[in-house]
Design a protein around this motif. Structure first.
Motif, short mmCIF file in Angstrom:
data_model
loop_
_atom_site.label_atom_id
_atom_site.label_comp_id
_atom_site.label_asym_id
_atom_site.label_seq_id
_atom_site.Cartn_x
_atom_site.Cartn_y
_atom_site.Cartn_z
N PHE A 1 1.23 -4.42 1.51
CA PHE A 1 0.70 -5.51 2.34
C PHE A 1 0.08 -4.91 3.60
O PHE A 1 0.69 -4.08 4.25
CB PHE A 1 1.80 -6.50 2.71
N PRO A 2 -1.15 -5.33 3.97
CA PRO A 2 -1.81 -4.72 5.12
C PRO A 2 -1.23 -5.17 6.45
O PRO A 2 -0.69 -6.27 6.57
CB PRO A 2 -3.26 -5.19 4.98
N GLN A 3 -1.33 -4.30 7.46
CA GLN A 3 -0.94 -4.63 8.82
C GLN A 3 -2.18 -4.64 9.71
O GLN A 3 -3.03 -3.77 9.60
CB GLN A 3 0.04 -3.60 9.38
N GLY A 4 -2.25 -5.63 10.59
CA GLY A 4 -3.40 -5.74 11.46
C GLY A 4 -3.45 -4.65 12.52
O GLY A 4 -2.43 -4.06 12.88
N ASN A 5 -4.65 -4.40 13.02
CA ASN A 5 -4.82 -3.46 14.13
C ASN A 5 -4.21 -4.02 15.41
O ASN A 5 -4.15 -5.24 15.61
CB ASN A 5 -6.31 -3.20 14.37
N ARG B 1 -4.13 1.78 14.52
CA ARG B 1 -4.25 1.30 13.14
C ARG B 1 -2.98 1.70 12.39
O ARG B 1 -2.54 2.85 12.45
CB ARG B 1 -5.48 1.92 12.48
N HIS B 2 -2.39 0.73 11.70
CA HIS B 2 -1.08 0.93 11.08
C HIS B 2 -1.20 1.17 9.58
O HIS B 2 -2.06 0.57 8.92
CB HIS B 2 -0.20 -0.31 11.29
N PRO B 3 -0.31 1.98 9.03
CA PRO B 3 -0.27 2.10 7.57
C PRO B 3 0.19 0.79 6.94
O PRO B 3 0.92 0.00 7.57
CB PRO B 3 0.76 3.21 7.33
N ASP B 4 -0.26 0.55 5.73
CA ASP B 4 0.18 -0.65 5.02
C ASP B 4 1.69 -0.62 4.83
O ASP B 4 2.33 0.44 4.83
CB ASP B 4 -0.51 -0.73 3.66
N ALA B 5 2.27 -1.80 4.66
CA ALA B 5 3.71 -1.90 4.39
C ALA B 5 4.03 -1.19 3.07
O ALA B 5 3.15 -0.95 2.26
CB ALA B 5 4.12 -3.37 4.34
N PRO B 6 5.30 -0.86 2.84
CA PRO B 6 5.66 -0.14 1.62
C PRO B 6 5.20 -0.82 0.33
O PRO B 6 4.95 -0.15 -0.68
CB PRO B 6 7.18 -0.06 1.69
N LEU C 1 -1.05 -0.23 -12.38
CA LEU C 1 -0.38 0.75 -11.54
C LEU C 1 -0.24 0.24 -10.11
O LEU C 1 0.77 0.50 -9.44
CB LEU C 1 -1.15 2.07 -11.56
N ASP C 2 -1.24 -0.50 -9.64
CA ASP C 2 -1.17 -1.08 -8.29
C ASP C 2 -0.01 -2.06 -8.17
O ASP C 2 0.74 -2.06 -7.19
CB ASP C 2 -2.48 -1.78 -7.96
N TYR C 3 0.13 -2.94 -9.16
CA TYR C 3 1.22 -3.90 -9.14
C TYR C 3 2.56 -3.19 -9.21
O TYR C 3 3.52 -3.57 -8.52
CB TYR C 3 1.08 -4.89 -10.30
N GLN C 4 2.66 -2.17 -10.02
CA GLN C 4 3.90 -1.41 -10.12
C GLN C 4 4.23 -0.75 -8.79
O GLN C 4 5.40 -0.72 -8.37
CB GLN C 4 3.79 -0.36 -11.22
N HIS C 5 3.21 -0.24 -8.12
CA HIS C 5 3.41 0.39 -6.82
C HIS C 5 3.90 -0.62 -5.80
O HIS C 5 4.80 -0.33 -4.99
CB HIS C 5 2.10 1.03 -6.36
N SER C 6 3.32 -1.82 -5.82
CA SER C 6 3.75 -2.87 -4.90
C SER C 6 5.20 -3.25 -5.14
O SER C 6 5.98 -3.41 -4.19
CB SER C 6 2.85 -4.09 -5.03
N LEU C 7 5.57 -3.41 -6.38
CA LEU C 7 6.95 -3.76 -6.71
C LEU C 7 7.91 -2.66 -6.27
O LEU C 7 8.99 -2.94 -5.75
CB LEU C 7 7.09 -4.01 -8.21
N ALA C 8 7.51 -1.42 -6.47
CA ALA C 8 8.38 -0.30 -6.10
C ALA C 8 8.64 -0.26 -4.60
O ALA C 8 9.72 0.17 -4.15
CB ALA C 8 7.75 1.02 -6.55
N GLY C 9 7.67 -0.72 -3.79
CA GLY C 9 7.84 -0.70 -2.35
C GLY C 9 8.37 -1.99 -1.77
O GLY C 9 8.60 -2.07 -0.55
N LEU D 1 -3.47 -3.00 -1.68
CA LEU D 1 -3.33 -1.78 -0.93
C LEU D 1 -2.07 -0.98 -1.24
O LEU D 1 -1.09 -1.47 -1.76
CB LEU D 1 -3.39 -2.08 0.58
N ARG D 2 -2.13 0.32 -0.87
CA ARG D 2 -0.98 1.21 -0.98
C ARG D 2 -0.55 1.63 0.41
O ARG D 2 -1.24 1.44 1.39
CB ARG D 2 -1.35 2.44 -1.80
N SER D 3 0.62 2.26 0.51
CA SER D 3 1.08 2.72 1.81
C SER D 3 1.78 4.05 1.67
O SER D 3 2.67 4.21 0.84
CB SER D 3 2.04 1.70 2.43
N ILE D 4 1.41 5.06 2.49
CA ILE D 4 2.07 6.34 2.53
C ILE D 4 2.47 6.60 3.96
O ILE D 4 1.61 6.69 4.84
CB ILE D 4 1.13 7.47 2.04
N PRO D 5 3.78 6.70 4.27
CA PRO D 5 4.18 6.91 5.65
C PRO D 5 3.57 8.19 6.22
O PRO D 5 3.40 9.18 5.52
CB PRO D 5 5.71 7.02 5.57
#
Length: 356
Positions: A50-54, A42-47, A168-176, A4-8
């Motif tokens: 990583f998903p957050q539960g409802n 419902r919460h946005p995913d962590a930076p 790109l997904d892995y890079q995004h996870s590392l960046a956050g 997953l991705r996360s956008i505040p």
């Protein structure tokens, strides 16, 4: 792929579920009014994706009952601030549906805001939260090394070559990751202080809250929260939408637990992750898939097949591509997530059924 991705985003209050297709990735913080005095968040995913539960908030005449405290302390603080806008009554009870820390790490934040809070969980869940979760939080920074290794090798943690989208997904996870670790630095896993074995009932004042253990499924101590008057049920990760979470757990028990869930007189269903549901058709789809998987894996075990053979044969026999389309549609993240979940379910089912 990473998860997953996360956008505040700012909190948005809505009164119906979304009209567009649901996704395993959650980009916005949203709320749904389920009934008078009952809200789902419902919460946005962590930076780091990583998903957050409802989280569900239930307001009675005497106080407030919260279902699941999510992952990030900052998200839990936002929830608490929102609750205080909805009511001046205190949060008296917090229920952890299971031990996974994306549903429990906010416990300490609630306890700091409401010192008299009672935190409830199934007895098995209480034990897991107390004994396993603190170490899991401490090990979380190891994601950096694992993800860097994946990118360097060009293969995921199962040895599958990365696509460009996966990379790109892995890079995004590392960046956050630094943003998530900054939250974890001072986060402490607070265990529940109240446990039950089969069921318990809480009277919030003109609102009955039933807590039930329907059987093993995603974990050994899954709880559901049922409001009989309002016909609303909160499922935790027994049910997740649009893709089931089947990473381990107890696949052989899972379908019967889902049948017990289905038997409840509920017209509103809040899954552990994903959009609020208003009928039981999705439950039926998950039951059918898991029944078929258990039957096929049991058949292959009876033929003397070992795990590597079952991992190769079962997806073909079960038509994994059709199931991936059914649950993931044309969304790549949903489809990839289903593939990971499905592969994990086959292994877990083999191990559980082989032991019988």
């Amino acid at each position: 792929m990473s998860i997953l991705r996360s956008i505040p985003a700012i909190f948005i209050l809505v009164v119906t579920t979304f009209s567009f297709a649901d996704s395993i990735a959650t980009h916005e913080r949203t709320g749904t009014k389920l009934a008078e005095g009952i809200f789902e968040i419902r919460h946005p995913d962590a930076p780091d994706t990583f998903p957050q539960g409802n989280t569900t908030v239930i307001i009675g005449d005497r106080g407030v009952f919260v279902v699941d405290s999510c992952l990030l302390p900052s998200s839990a603080r936002e929830d608490i601030a929102q609750i205080k806008k909805w009511t001046d009554k205190p949060v008296m009870f917090l229920l952890n549906t299971h031990w996974h820390f994306d549903h429990t790490l906010g416990n300490a934040t609630y306890a700091a805001a409401f010192p008299n809070i009672q935190i409830i969980a199934h007895a098995h869940t209480l034990k897991e939260i107390a004994e396993f979760n603190p170490g899991a939080v401490e090990r979380y920074p190891q994601r950096r090394e694992r993800f860097q290794k994946v990118l360097a090798s060009g293969k995921d943690e199962n040895g599958k070559p990365l696509s460009e989208a996966d990379r790109l997904d892995y890079q995004h996870s590392l960046a956050g990751l630094d943003g998530t670790l900054a939250e974890f630095k001072d986060a402490k896993q607070l265990p529940p202080n109240v446990s039950y074995d089969h069921e318990m009932t809480v009277d919030l004042g003109n609102r009955e809250v039933q807590i039930k253990f329907l059987g093993r499924a995603n974990t050994a101590g899954d709880s559901v929260v049922y409001l009989p008057k309002e016909k609303i049920v909160m499922t935790g990760d027994i049910l997740d939408h649009p893709v089931p979470y089947m990473f381990g757990g107890f696949p052989a028990d899972f379908p019967n637990t889902l049948r017990a869930l289905r038997a409840l007189d509920a017209t509103t269903i809040v899954p552990g992750h994903g959009d609020v549901l208003h009928d039981k058709s999705y439950i039926d789809q998950v039951i059918a898939m898991m029944d078929s998987a258990n039957a096929e894996i049991r058949r292959e075990i009876m033929q003397g097949k070992r795990l590597p053979e079952v991992q190769e044969l079962a997806p073909k026999a079960l038509n994994e591509d059709a199931l991936k389309q059914q649950f993931g549609g044309n969304d790549k993240e949903n489809r990839d997530f289903f593939e990971q979940s499905f592969e994990s379910m086959i292994k877990a089912a083999f191990n559980q059924l082989s032991a019988r």
